[in-house]
Design a protein around this motif. Sequence first.
Motif, PDB file in Angstrom:
ATOM      1  N   ILE A  84       0.852  -1.187   0.000  1.00 30.60           N
ATOM      2  CA  ILE A  84       0.000   0.000   0.000  1.00 30.60           C
ATOM      3  C   ILE A  84       0.887   1.236   0.000  1.00 30.60           C
ATOM      4  O   ILE A  84       1.918   1.275   0.659  1.00 30.60           O
ATOM      5  CB  ILE A  84      -0.976  -0.019   1.199  1.00 30.60           C
ATOM      6  N   SER A  85       0.469   2.230  -0.765  1.00 28.81           N
ATOM      7  CA  SER A  85       1.242   3.463  -0.877  1.00 28.81           C
ATOM      8  C   SER A  85       1.155   4.294   0.399  1.00 28.81           C
ATOM      9  O   SER A  85       0.383   3.993   1.311  1.00 28.81           O
ATOM     10  CB  SER A  85       0.734   4.273  -2.068  1.00 28.81           C
ATOM     11  N   ARG A  86       1.922   5.368   0.431  1.00 34.40           N
ATOM     12  CA  ARG A  86       1.984   6.195   1.630  1.00 34.40           C
ATOM     13  C   ARG A  86       0.622   6.765   2.000  1.00 34.40           C
ATOM     14  O   ARG A  86       0.257   6.812   3.179  1.00 34.40           O
ATOM     15  CB  ARG A  86       2.976   7.340   1.411  1.00 34.40           C
ATOM     16  N   SER A  87      -0.123   7.184   1.009  1.00 40.71           N
ATOM     17  CA  SER A  87      -1.440   7.777   1.279  1.00 40.71           C
ATOM     18  C   SER A  87      -2.542   6.740   1.396  1.00 40.71           C
ATOM     19  O   SER A  87      -3.633   7.042   1.873  1.00 40.71           O
ATOM     20  CB  SER A  87      -1.800   8.753   0.153  1.00 40.71           C
ATOM     21  N   GLY A  88      -2.258   5.543   0.911  1.00 36.40           N
ATOM     22  CA  GLY A  88      -3.276   4.494   0.896  1.00 36.40           C
ATOM     23  C   GLY A  88      -4.085   4.469  -0.384  1.00 36.40           C
ATOM     24  O   GLY A  88      -4.971   3.620  -0.539  1.00 36.40           O
ATOM     25  N   SER A  89      -3.767   5.352  -1.315  1.00 37.57           N
ATOM     26  CA  SER A  89      -4.566   5.439  -2.536  1.00 37.57           C
ATOM     27  C   SER A  89      -4.245   4.338  -3.542  1.00 37.57           C
ATOM     28  O   SER A  89      -5.048   4.060  -4.435  1.00 37.57           O
ATOM     29  CB  SER A  89      -4.358   6.805  -3.196  1.00 37.57           C
ATOM     30  N   THR A  90      -3.070   3.741  -3.409  1.00 39.06           N
ATOM     31  CA  THR A  90      -2.655   2.684  -4.342  1.00 39.06           C
ATOM     32  C   THR A  90      -2.333   1.410  -3.573  1.00 39.06           C
ATOM     33  O   THR A  90      -1.607   1.454  -2.578  1.00 39.06           O
ATOM     34  CB  THR A  90      -1.422   3.124  -5.143  1.00 39.06           C
ATOM     35  N   THR A  91      -2.889   0.317  -4.045  1.00 30.87           N
ATOM     36  CA  THR A  91      -2.623  -0.984  -3.439  1.00 30.87           C
ATOM     37  C   THR A  91      -2.253  -1.989  -4.527  1.00 30.87           C
ATOM     38  O   THR A  91      -2.602  -1.798  -5.706  1.00 30.87           O
ATOM     39  CB  THR A  91      -3.838  -1.510  -2.669  1.00 30.87           C
ATOM     40  N   ASN A  92      -1.539  -3.013  -4.138  1.00 29.39           N
ATOM     41  CA  ASN A  92      -1.229  -4.094  -5.080  1.00 29.39           C
ATOM     42  C   ASN A  92      -1.212  -5.411  -4.318  1.00 29.39           C
ATOM     43  O   ASN A  92      -0.977  -5.440  -3.103  1.00 29.39           O
ATOM     44  CB  ASN A  92       0.100  -3.848  -5.801  1.00 29.39           C
ATOM     45  N   TYR A  93      -1.469  -6.485  -5.052  1.00 32.02           N
ATOM     46  CA  TYR A  93      -1.644  -7.797  -4.434  1.00 32.02           C
ATOM     47  C   TYR A  93      -0.980  -8.883  -5.265  1.00 32.02           C
ATOM     48  O   TYR A  93      -0.901  -8.791  -6.494  1.00 32.02           O
ATOM     49  CB  TYR A  93      -3.143  -8.118  -4.317  1.00 32.02           C
ATOM     50  N   ALA A  94      -0.561  -9.918  -4.574  1.00 33.37           N
ATOM     51  CA  ALA A  94      -0.129 -11.124  -5.271  1.00 33.37           C
ATOM     52  C   ALA A  94      -1.339 -11.732  -5.970  1.00 33.37           C
ATOM     53  O   ALA A  94      -2.469 -11.632  -5.470  1.00 33.37           O
ATOM     54  CB  ALA A  94       0.458 -12.126  -4.279  1.00 33.37           C
ATOM     55  N   ASP A  95      -1.097 -12.358  -7.098  1.00 35.59           N
ATOM     56  CA  ASP A  95      -2.205 -12.957  -7.849  1.00 35.59           C
ATOM     57  C   ASP A  95      -2.970 -13.965  -7.001  1.00 35.59           C
ATOM     58  O   ASP A  95      -4.184 -14.101  -7.135  1.00 35.59           O
ATOM     59  CB  ASP A  95      -1.674 -13.639  -9.104  1.00 35.59           C
ATOM     60  N   SER A  96      -2.271 -14.644  -6.130  1.00 39.48           N
ATOM     61  CA  SER A  96      -2.894 -15.706  -5.335  1.00 39.48           C
ATOM     62  C   SER A  96      -3.904 -15.180  -4.314  1.00 39.48           C
ATOM     63  O   SER A  96      -4.713 -15.955  -3.807  1.00 39.48           O
ATOM     64  CB  SER A  96      -1.810 -16.516  -4.615  1.00 39.48           C
ATOM     65  N   VAL A  97      -3.861 -13.883  -4.013  1.00 35.92           N
ATOM     66  CA  VAL A  97      -4.778 -13.347  -3.000  1.00 35.92           C
ATOM     67  C   VAL A  97      -5.715 -12.279  -3.551  1.00 35.92           C
ATOM     68  O   VAL A  97      -6.584 -11.790  -2.822  1.00 35.92           O
ATOM     69  CB  VAL A  97      -4.005 -12.784  -1.787  1.00 35.92           C
ATOM     70  N   LYS A  98      -5.554 -11.921  -4.802  1.00 39.20           N
ATOM     71  CA  LYS A  98      -6.412 -10.889  -5.397  1.00 39.20           C
ATOM     72  C   LYS A  98      -7.882 -11.257  -5.275  1.00 39.20           C
ATOM     73  O   LYS A  98      -8.263 -12.397  -5.548  1.00 39.20           O
ATOM     74  CB  LYS A  98      -6.053 -10.688  -6.863  1.00 39.20           C
ATOM     75  N   GLY A  99      -8.680 -10.284  -4.861  1.00 43.04           N
ATOM     76  CA  GLY A  99     -10.108 -10.505  -4.703  1.00 43.04           C
ATOM     77  C   GLY A  99     -10.507 -11.098  -3.372  1.00 43.04           C
ATOM     78  O   GLY A  99     -11.693 -11.157  -3.039  1.00 43.04           O
ATOM     79  N   ARG A 100      -9.519 -11.551  -2.593  1.00 43.72           N
ATOM     80  CA  ARG A 100      -9.804 -12.142  -1.283  1.00 43.72           C
ATOM     81  C   ARG A 100      -9.224 -11.323  -0.133  1.00 43.72           C
ATOM     82  O   ARG A 100      -9.807 -11.272   0.944  1.00 43.72           O
ATOM     83  CB  ARG A 100      -9.234 -13.560  -1.210  1.00 43.72           C
ATOM     84  N   PHE A 101      -8.077 -10.696  -0.366  1.00 45.92           N
ATOM     85  CA  PHE A 101      -7.394  -9.917   0.674  1.00 45.92           C
ATOM     86  C   PHE A 101      -7.502  -8.433   0.361  1.00 45.92           C
ATOM     87  O   PHE A 101      -7.498  -8.023  -0.802  1.00 45.92           O
ATOM     88  CB  PHE A 101      -5.911 -10.288   0.743  1.00 45.92           C
ATOM     89  N   THR A 102      -7.556  -7.636   1.420  1.00 42.12           N
ATOM     90  CA  THR A 102      -7.570  -6.184   1.277  1.00 42.12           C
ATOM     91  C   THR A 102      -6.608  -5.556   2.273  1.00 42.12           C
ATOM     92  O   THR A 102      -6.707  -5.811   3.476  1.00 42.12           O
ATOM     93  CB  THR A 102      -8.978  -5.616   1.510  1.00 42.12           C
ATOM     94  N   ILE A 103      -5.684  -4.748   1.759  1.00 41.27           N
ATOM     95  CA  ILE A 103      -4.748  -4.038   2.625  1.00 41.27           C
ATOM     96  C   ILE A 103      -5.252  -2.614   2.823  1.00 41.27           C
ATOM     97  O   ILE A 103      -5.797  -2.000   1.891  1.00 41.27           O
ATOM     98  CB  ILE A 103      -3.319  -4.052   2.032  1.00 41.27           C
TER      99      ILE A 103
END
Length: 116
Positions: free
Chosen positions: A51-70
Motif C-alpha cells: 500500500i502506498s503512503r497515502s493508501g490510494s494505491t494498493t497491489n496484491y499477489a495474484d494468489s490473493v487478489k479478490g480475497r485480501f484487502t490491505i
Amino acid sequence: QVQLVESGGGLVQPGGSLRLSCAASGFTFRTYAMKWYRQAPGKERELVAGISRSGSTTNYADSVKGRFTISRDNTKNTVKLQMNSLKPEDTAVYYCNAPVGPLGSWGQGTQVTVSS
C-alpha cells in the motif's frame, strides 16, 4: 527505534476470515509505503500486498487478489490486512514490512493457520 508489531493471526477454517493488524512506531509512518509478506514452512518469504503512503494505491499477489484487502490508518500508524475466503494454502507466518533501514524493517510475524 523502528518497531512493527503484528497481531490478529490464529486458526480458522477454510472459507473463513481473519484481520491482521500491524502497529508501527519509531519512524514517520505516513511517509513510507507498507507491505505484508508471508512465509509458509519450507518456502521462501513472498510478497502478499502493498500500500502506498497515502493508501490510494494498493497491489496484491495474484494468489490473493479478490480475497485480501490491505489498508492503513496514518493517524494511528497501523496497517491492516483483511483476509477473506481463506484457503489451506494461505497458511503461513505473516509479516509486516517497512522500507526503513538498509535491510528494511520487519515485525516478529503472526501465524495464520487455515485448517478444518
